[in-house]
Design a protein around this motif. Structure first.
Motif, PDB file in Angstrom:
ATOM      1  N   LEU A   1      64.979 -30.684  72.348  1.00  0.00           N
ATOM      2  CA  LEU A   1      64.623 -29.718  73.676  1.00  0.00           C
ATOM      3  C   LEU A   1      65.784 -29.552  74.604  1.00  0.00           C
ATOM      4  O   LEU A   1      66.047 -30.832  74.957  1.00  0.00           O
TER       5      LEU A   1
ATOM      6  N   LYS B   1      76.589 -19.783  74.104  1.00  0.00           N
ATOM      7  CA  LYS B   1      76.731 -19.644  72.480  1.00  0.00           C
ATOM      8  C   LYS B   1      77.135 -21.053  72.075  1.00  0.00           C
ATOM      9  O   LYS B   1      78.287 -21.542  72.332  1.00  0.00           O
TER      10      LYS B   1
ATOM     11  N   GLU C   1      78.745 -25.803  68.085  1.00  0.00           N
ATOM     12  CA  GLU C   1      78.808 -27.173  67.601  1.00  0.00           C
ATOM     13  C   GLU C   1      78.016 -28.081  68.531  1.00  0.00           C
ATOM     14  O   GLU C   1      77.925 -28.080  69.621  1.00  0.00           O
TER      15      GLU C   1
ATOM     16  N   ASP D   1      77.298 -32.441  68.778  1.00  0.00           N
ATOM     17  CA  ASP D   1      77.576 -33.546  68.364  1.00  0.00           C
ATOM     18  C   ASP D   1      76.696 -34.414  69.056  1.00  0.00           C
ATOM     19  O   ASP D   1      76.486 -34.454  70.277  1.00  0.00           O
TER      20      ASP D   1
ATOM     21  N   ARG E   1      83.892 -38.175  76.841  1.00  0.00           N
ATOM     22  CA  ARG E   1      84.946 -38.162  75.964  1.00  0.00           C
ATOM     23  C   ARG E   1      84.857 -36.920  75.298  1.00  0.00           C
ATOM     24  O   ARG E   1      85.075 -36.859  74.132  1.00  0.00           O
TER      25      ARG E   1
ATOM     26  N   GLU F   1      89.386 -33.757  73.892  1.00  0.00           N
ATOM     27  CA  GLU F   1      90.145 -34.648  72.712  1.00  0.00           C
ATOM     28  C   GLU F   1      91.198 -35.610  73.350  1.00  0.00           C
ATOM     29  O   GLU F   1      91.282 -36.719  72.838  1.00  0.00           O
TER      30      GLU F   1
ATOM     31  N   PHE G   1      77.738 -29.698  77.822  1.00  0.00           N
ATOM     32  CA  PHE G   1      78.378 -28.512  76.936  1.00  0.00           C
ATOM     33  C   PHE G   1      79.902 -28.244  77.448  1.00  0.00           C
ATOM     34  O   PHE G   1      80.152 -28.000  78.578  1.00  0.00           O
TER      35      PHE G   1
ATOM     36  N   TYR H   1      79.734 -28.211  81.233  1.00  0.00           N
ATOM     37  CA  TYR H   1      78.445 -27.985  81.927  1.00  0.00           C
ATOM     38  C   TYR H   1      77.644 -29.085  81.670  1.00  0.00           C
ATOM     39  O   TYR H   1      77.512 -29.416  80.624  1.00  0.00           O
ATOM     40  N   ASP H   2      76.773 -29.258  82.586  1.00  0.00           N
ATOM     41  CA  ASP H   2      75.646 -30.136  82.152  1.00  0.00           C
ATOM     42  C   ASP H   2      74.216 -29.316  81.915  1.00  0.00           C
ATOM     43  O   ASP H   2      74.251 -28.247  82.131  1.00  0.00           O
ATOM     44  N   PHE H   3      73.499 -30.077  81.013  1.00  0.00           N
ATOM     45  CA  PHE H   3      72.291 -29.306  80.648  1.00  0.00           C
ATOM     46  C   PHE H   3      71.167 -30.336  80.340  1.00  0.00           C
ATOM     47  O   PHE H   3      71.392 -31.631  79.981  1.00  0.00           O
ATOM     48  N   HIS H   4      69.830 -29.837  80.766  1.00  0.00           N
ATOM     49  CA  HIS H   4      68.908 -30.989  80.506  1.00  0.00           C
ATOM     50  C   HIS H   4      68.583 -31.048  79.398  1.00  0.00           C
ATOM     51  O   HIS H   4      68.641 -30.296  78.343  1.00  0.00           O
ATOM     52  N   ILE H   5      68.139 -32.486  78.801  1.00  0.00           N
ATOM     53  CA  ILE H   5      67.821 -32.646  77.728  1.00  0.00           C
ATOM     54  C   ILE H   5      66.611 -33.661  77.344  1.00  0.00           C
ATOM     55  O   ILE H   5      66.445 -34.764  78.113  1.00  0.00           O
TER      56      ILE H   5
ATOM     57  N   LYS I   1      72.769 -42.806  74.354  1.00  0.00           N
ATOM     58  CA  LYS I   1      72.832 -41.618  73.477  1.00  0.00           C
ATOM     59  C   LYS I   1      73.787 -40.428  74.150  1.00  0.00           C
ATOM     60  O   LYS I   1      73.493 -40.239  75.214  1.00  0.00           O
ATOM     61  N   ASP I   2      74.845 -39.937  73.507  1.00  0.00           N
ATOM     62  CA  ASP I   2      75.344 -39.063  74.222  1.00  0.00           C
ATOM     63  C   ASP I   2      75.490 -37.635  73.042  1.00  0.00           C
ATOM     64  O   ASP I   2      75.403 -37.720  72.166  1.00  0.00           O
ATOM     65  N   VAL I   3      75.133 -36.379  73.875  1.00  0.00           N
ATOM     66  CA  VAL I   3      75.273 -35.259  73.190  1.00  0.00           C
ATOM     67  C   VAL I   3      76.064 -34.611  73.922  1.00  0.00           C
ATOM     68  O   VAL I   3      76.252 -34.168  74.912  1.00  0.00           O
ATOM     69  N   TYR I   4      76.849 -33.886  72.899  1.00  0.00           N
ATOM     70  CA  TYR I   4      78.057 -32.949  73.297  1.00  0.00           C
ATOM     71  C   TYR I   4      77.941 -31.649  72.549  1.00  0.00           C
ATOM     72  O   TYR I   4      77.713 -31.752  71.389  1.00  0.00           O
ATOM     73  N   PHE I   5      77.769 -30.429  73.244  1.00  0.00           N
ATOM     74  CA  PHE I   5      77.706 -29.275  72.667  1.00  0.00           C
ATOM     75  C   PHE I   5      79.048 -28.609  72.982  1.00  0.00           C
ATOM     76  O   PHE I   5      79.558 -28.754  73.793  1.00  0.00           O
ATOM     77  N   LYS I   6      79.622 -27.810  71.939  1.00  0.00           N
ATOM     78  CA  LYS I   6      80.777 -26.788  72.061  1.00  0.00           C
ATOM     79  C   LYS I   6      80.506 -25.481  71.879  1.00  0.00           C
ATOM     80  O   LYS I   6      79.597 -25.222  71.041  1.00  0.00           O
ATOM     81  N   GLY I   7      81.314 -24.654  72.404  1.00  0.00           N
ATOM     82  CA  GLY I   7      80.916 -22.885  72.167  1.00  0.00           C
ATOM     83  C   GLY I   7      81.541 -22.334  73.271  1.00  0.00           C
ATOM     84  O   GLY I   7      82.687 -22.641  73.846  1.00  0.00           O
TER      85      GLY I   7
END
Lengths: 135, 135
Positions: A111, A119, A122, A124, B74, B77, B92, B101-105, B123-129
């Motif tokens: 969530l 958009k 990816e 990770d 990190r 790259e 993100f 950007y930060d987002f809530h999770i 716990k690390d969550v990295y999104f890209k786009g």
DNA sequence: GTTCCTGCAAAAGCTTTGCAGAAGA
DNA sequence: TCTTCTGCAAAGCTTTTGCAGGAAC
């Protein structure tokens, strides 16, 4: 069809030449799913191919990553690791032994809030802590 | 109490000296929550403190990270970014503009499999786009 | 015969280290 | 005063680049 054969076919389809070095690197990462570093791949394959250079390992992995055939992991602070499994899954790094483990993850269950209009291409997920052997 | 004051108090509690450079770095990362790189922090603060060295920025951030007062990201790259917000949240990265950007999770909502017996400490969550501006 | 790849050496970029002088407590 | 921090220079690492010879097709 196993992973190695699949990757070879993918290279053919993309007109990426099947050099001896590339095939050996592909074979290694297909058979050794330990998220190896460049140095690991290099030092292992050098036993078989004494003339191999680290530059070639870098070049090959960059080519494979650009083609989407391997995924680059940045779970280490200093050096990249490579994963042939490009399906979504999580990576756990044991801070005692340094080993990196895969785990299954249901990305759709996550969530999130604040990504309206973004958009996402990816995802990770990196966990850190202690593995069962090191606890 | 704002973040800056909180961090200063934390340093006092841990007997980490409140040097001019450290206070300025703390102030900067408290007020500029843009996940700055070492280079960004350095070049911004150098305007105020012309004698500042990059080594000091590195030393300070390492000290703060060891004390758990900042988190090292990190998502790039090649270089580290620093975050004063140590609460669990996602990051993100826009691959067009490079902005993070930060987002809530909700970490508890994440369904995982294969981590039985592991002790998860981070716990690390990295999104890209692409971000809304770059789409 | 072309085109692309390999591998050496060198360079680039981020980060750490050693150490003398300066500043904090 | 005593300890710790700063900042310069140099070194350490991973990764990239330039380029001549070699391999793939």
């Amino acid at each position: 069809m196993d992973t190695f054969e699949y990757l070879v076919q993918e290279l053919r389809d993309r007109n990426i030449r099947l050099s001896h070095q590339r095939l050996k690197i592909l074979e290694y990462i297909s058979n050794n799913r330990i998220h190896p570093t460049v140095d690991k791949i290099y030092s292992q394959l050098q036993k078989e191919i004494p003339t191999l250079s680290k530059t070639t390992v870098y070049n090959t992995l960059n080519t494979l990553a650009e083609a989407g055939l391997v995924k680059v992991l940045r779970i280490e602070e200093n050096e990249a690791r490579y994963d042939v499994d490009t399906k979504n899954h999580g990576h756990f790094k044991c801070e005692a032994c340094g080993e990196v483990y895969d785990f299954h993850i249901d990305m759709d269950s996550l969530l999130c809030d604040g990504l309206e209009g973004f958009k996402v291409e990816e995802k990770d997920v990196y966990f850190k802590g202690l593995c069962p052997n090191c606890r």
